[in-house]
Design a protein around this motif. Sequence first.
Motif, PDB file in Angstrom:
ATOM      1  N   LEU A  75       0.832  -1.213   0.000  1.00 18.22           N
ATOM      2  CA  LEU A  75       0.000   0.000   0.000  1.00 18.22           C
ATOM      3  C   LEU A  75       0.863   1.257   0.000  1.00 18.22           C
ATOM      4  CD1 LEU A  75      -2.764  -1.073   2.548  1.00 18.22           C
ATOM      5  CD2 LEU A  75      -3.122  -0.585   0.115  1.00 18.22           C
ATOM      6  N   ALA A  76       1.956   1.221   0.755  1.00 18.47           N
ATOM      7  CA  ALA A  76       2.859   2.382   0.803  1.00 18.47           C
ATOM      8  C   ALA A  76       3.505   2.628  -0.550  1.00 18.47           C
ATOM      9  CB  ALA A  76       3.925   2.159   1.872  1.00 18.47           C
ATOM     10  N   ASN A  77       3.899   1.560  -1.248  1.00 17.93           N
ATOM     11  CA  ASN A  77       4.481   1.722  -2.583  1.00 17.93           C
ATOM     12  C   ASN A  77       3.470   2.303  -3.569  1.00 17.93           C
ATOM     13  OD1 ASN A  77       6.951   0.703  -1.780  1.00 17.93           O
ATOM     14  ND2 ASN A  77       6.606  -1.343  -2.601  1.00 17.93           N
ATOM     15  N   MET A  78       2.213   1.932  -3.403  1.00 19.79           N
ATOM     16  CA  MET A  78       1.161   2.394  -4.311  1.00 19.79           C
ATOM     17  C   MET A  78       0.757   3.844  -4.048  1.00 19.79           C
ATOM     18  SD  MET A  78      -1.318  -0.958  -4.067  1.00 19.79           S
ATOM     19  CE  MET A  78      -2.676  -0.164  -4.950  1.00 19.79           C
ATOM     20  N   ALA A  79       0.885   4.293  -2.802  1.00 22.83           N
ATOM     21  CA  ALA A  79       0.264   5.543  -2.361  1.00 22.83           C
ATOM     22  C   ALA A  79       0.570   6.773  -3.224  1.00 22.83           C
ATOM     23  CB  ALA A  79       0.637   5.815  -0.900  1.00 22.83           C
ATOM     24  N   PRO A  80       1.831   7.073  -3.572  1.00 23.72           N
ATOM     25  CA  PRO A  80       2.092   8.307  -4.332  1.00 23.72           C
ATOM     26  C   PRO A  80       1.475   8.304  -5.728  1.00 23.72           C
ATOM     27  CG  PRO A  80       4.113   7.431  -3.350  1.00 23.72           C
ATOM     28  CD  PRO A  80       3.079   6.366  -3.236  1.00 23.72           C
ATOM     29  N   HIS A  81       1.059   7.137  -6.209  1.00 18.10           N
ATOM     30  CA  HIS A  81       0.568   7.015  -7.583  1.00 18.10           C
ATOM     31  C   HIS A  81      -0.941   6.790  -7.643  1.00 18.10           C
ATOM     32  CE1 HIS A  81       4.851   6.537  -8.536  1.00 18.10           C
ATOM     33  NE2 HIS A  81       4.889   5.687  -7.538  1.00 18.10           N
ATOM     34  N   VAL A  82      -1.602   6.872  -6.487  1.00 18.18           N
ATOM     35  CA  VAL A  82      -3.048   6.638  -6.439  1.00 18.18           C
ATOM     36  C   VAL A  82      -3.769   7.675  -7.301  1.00 18.18           C
ATOM     37  CG1 VAL A  82      -5.062   6.802  -4.932  1.00 18.18           C
ATOM     38  CG2 VAL A  82      -3.074   5.462  -4.221  1.00 18.18           C
TER      39      VAL A  82
END
Length: 721
Positions: free
Chosen positions: A494-501
């Motif tokens: 989830l942390a890896n995904m967060a900036p690209h949401v």
Amino acid sequence: MGAVPSTPRKNARPQDTAEYLIGTFVGKKSFPISSDFWQKLLELPLTIEWPDHRIRQACELLAQNNYHTRHLAKLLTHLVRCLQESMSTSVGPSTIYTKAVNAAHMSSVFLKYLIENAKSDNFTELYLTLDEGETTTEEYLPRDQNLESFVMRGMLSFIGTSDVSSHTCLLHHELLNFMLVAMSTQLHSGPSPGPKDVHPFIDAAIAEEISLVSSVVRRLLLNYIAQPRLPLNGAPYSIFSEVGQHGVLQKVGSAAANLVLFPFNYLVGSSGDGSRSPLAENSLLLLLILIHYRKCVMLDESTTDKSEDSATSDSLLKETSYFYDNPYCKALENARDIEFDRVDVEGNAHNGPLVRLPFASLFDTLGLYLDEESSVLLLYSLVHGNSDFLEYVLVRTDLDTLLMPILETLYNASRRTSNQIYMLLIILLILSQDSSFNASIHKLILPNVPWYQERLLNHTSLGSLMVIILIRTVKYNLSKLRDVYLHTNCLATLANMAPHVHRLSAYASQRLVSLFDMLSRKYNKLAELRNDKMVMTKANSVGGSIAEDMSTELHIYTDFLRIVLEILNAILTYALPRNPEVVYAIMHRQEVFQPFKNHPRFNELLENIYTVLDFFNSRMDSQRMDGEWSVEKVLQVIIINCRSWRGEGMKMFTQLRFTYEQENHPEEFFIPYVWQLVLSRCSFSFNPGAINLFPVDMPVEDADAKEEADRHQDGELNVVV
């Protein structure tokens, strides 16, 4: 079968001939390797099925007499000769193929019994040598090769170079069965491979030259991709089952799989799914065994002090030993797309010949079979070890082909093994390390998600669904498994995904805030209990270890809460204008953040969240409203003001980026795991009492009942299989 039957008459029934030849094979008389007895044995019209107890009797007799006769070694030698002859002929079905099938199957049955009942650590019971008095040995077995190397080279050569067709499919199938049996010596060893472990056949397979290894890896993967069926009309013989018993045809879904003298289910049963290809499944299982095997050798035997206790000795062995490179693992890492024959302009050298595969077909096949743990493990092995395949996956526009079955399996986590859940989460973590993946999953819109039962998910992005399922997995783990490693993997992804949401759905946004709320309640409960225990400890001078354990768990949940806050921060810092639903969810549940506003571990992260709240709350207050606020009206105000958001007053934190790394000794997890899959997927029966590779629950009552039945049936106690 207590003694060798008398020679059958010239016009004897096939049953009588088989009784005589098998009885002779397991009997006391040793037949030279050049005797015509072997041709008669392998040319039997294999249309007879024997009951299990007769087969066990035959195996017991061979075990008693094999030291003198060396008949198993001779049978294996003739098997390789048949394979060599079949590779040199271009004609279709022939006697030589039938002989090879017979030899492979009979070898599997007897070898399996000897392995699972072995008493020595080096499997001397197999007697993998020919008689010293053999005068024609060179004609059958080269003097510069031991038998296990000769057998493995012959089998691997056939598997790697012979196409699977309607004529050769059954032989490929039996050879794969044999390979699984031959490598089951690993079941006797402990979970940590040591330099003293002896595995004659798999060690011989690992020692083969890289060109042969590459051809075998390619063939096994092509079998998995093609999912070849054993031809229904490919059998020249019929099969006769015992009265009241299901025929082997119904067990494996193909008449061609029944060209065997012994019942197929005694050796390897089917997985119970007639729609699956037994050949493809065994190919995959064999590949997993080969790529995850590690051969351990000593640096210097003199450094080991045999007088030390076992724990110290095991620790010393790890320090003074090393693992050979696994050529099958290297071959899988060197697999390249057959459709993209690019030149390596950077001059990167490849370790060994390339394995050319149709990545598109492999991708699609994985998508079809990811409900199976063996396919999940293959996908993990590819995305972790093969950078070209990982790159191929990341540029596919139909990522839902892989992600939807992964997410559905995680959704049904309660019906899956913990190992399968771990593997799937690691795969998602590896994929989430790529920013293009994180961006593309939010662009792919799913019309619906039929398997999601809690609510209708129509026109949801794949990225939003992934967020929902990962949070659901955390909640499931919190209530059932309580595994810190699983929590960490979910939150890291989830942390890896967060900036690209991008345009996270309303439901996913609500779930994200509720995740913080759930973890905070767990944190508060732990803090309260810890404080109570500490008060009791001071008063009674007991319970210190309990309070210490609670402090450790509290520290873990502090880290989890911080990661969730960093996830929210990353979305608000890098992607707020694109995610009005996240802003709405935070505003709607802003009270959950208040208790942590002055917490030393969280205050900096909460400053950003309150900067966002202050901005949008002030915009809401400045709006003149006729009537009450509705969800739609609030969201509309948020959307309008997202356009004017400039991020003023926000603190920039280092962007979290989690990567996956294997532990130092992955073989201690993967080798037992692979064999658990083999035993479950193939119904590969093996004496539970002989398994040391992983813990096995012994069915005491069933075993006692089985022994009692055998006493009544045979008049003597048979080995329980």
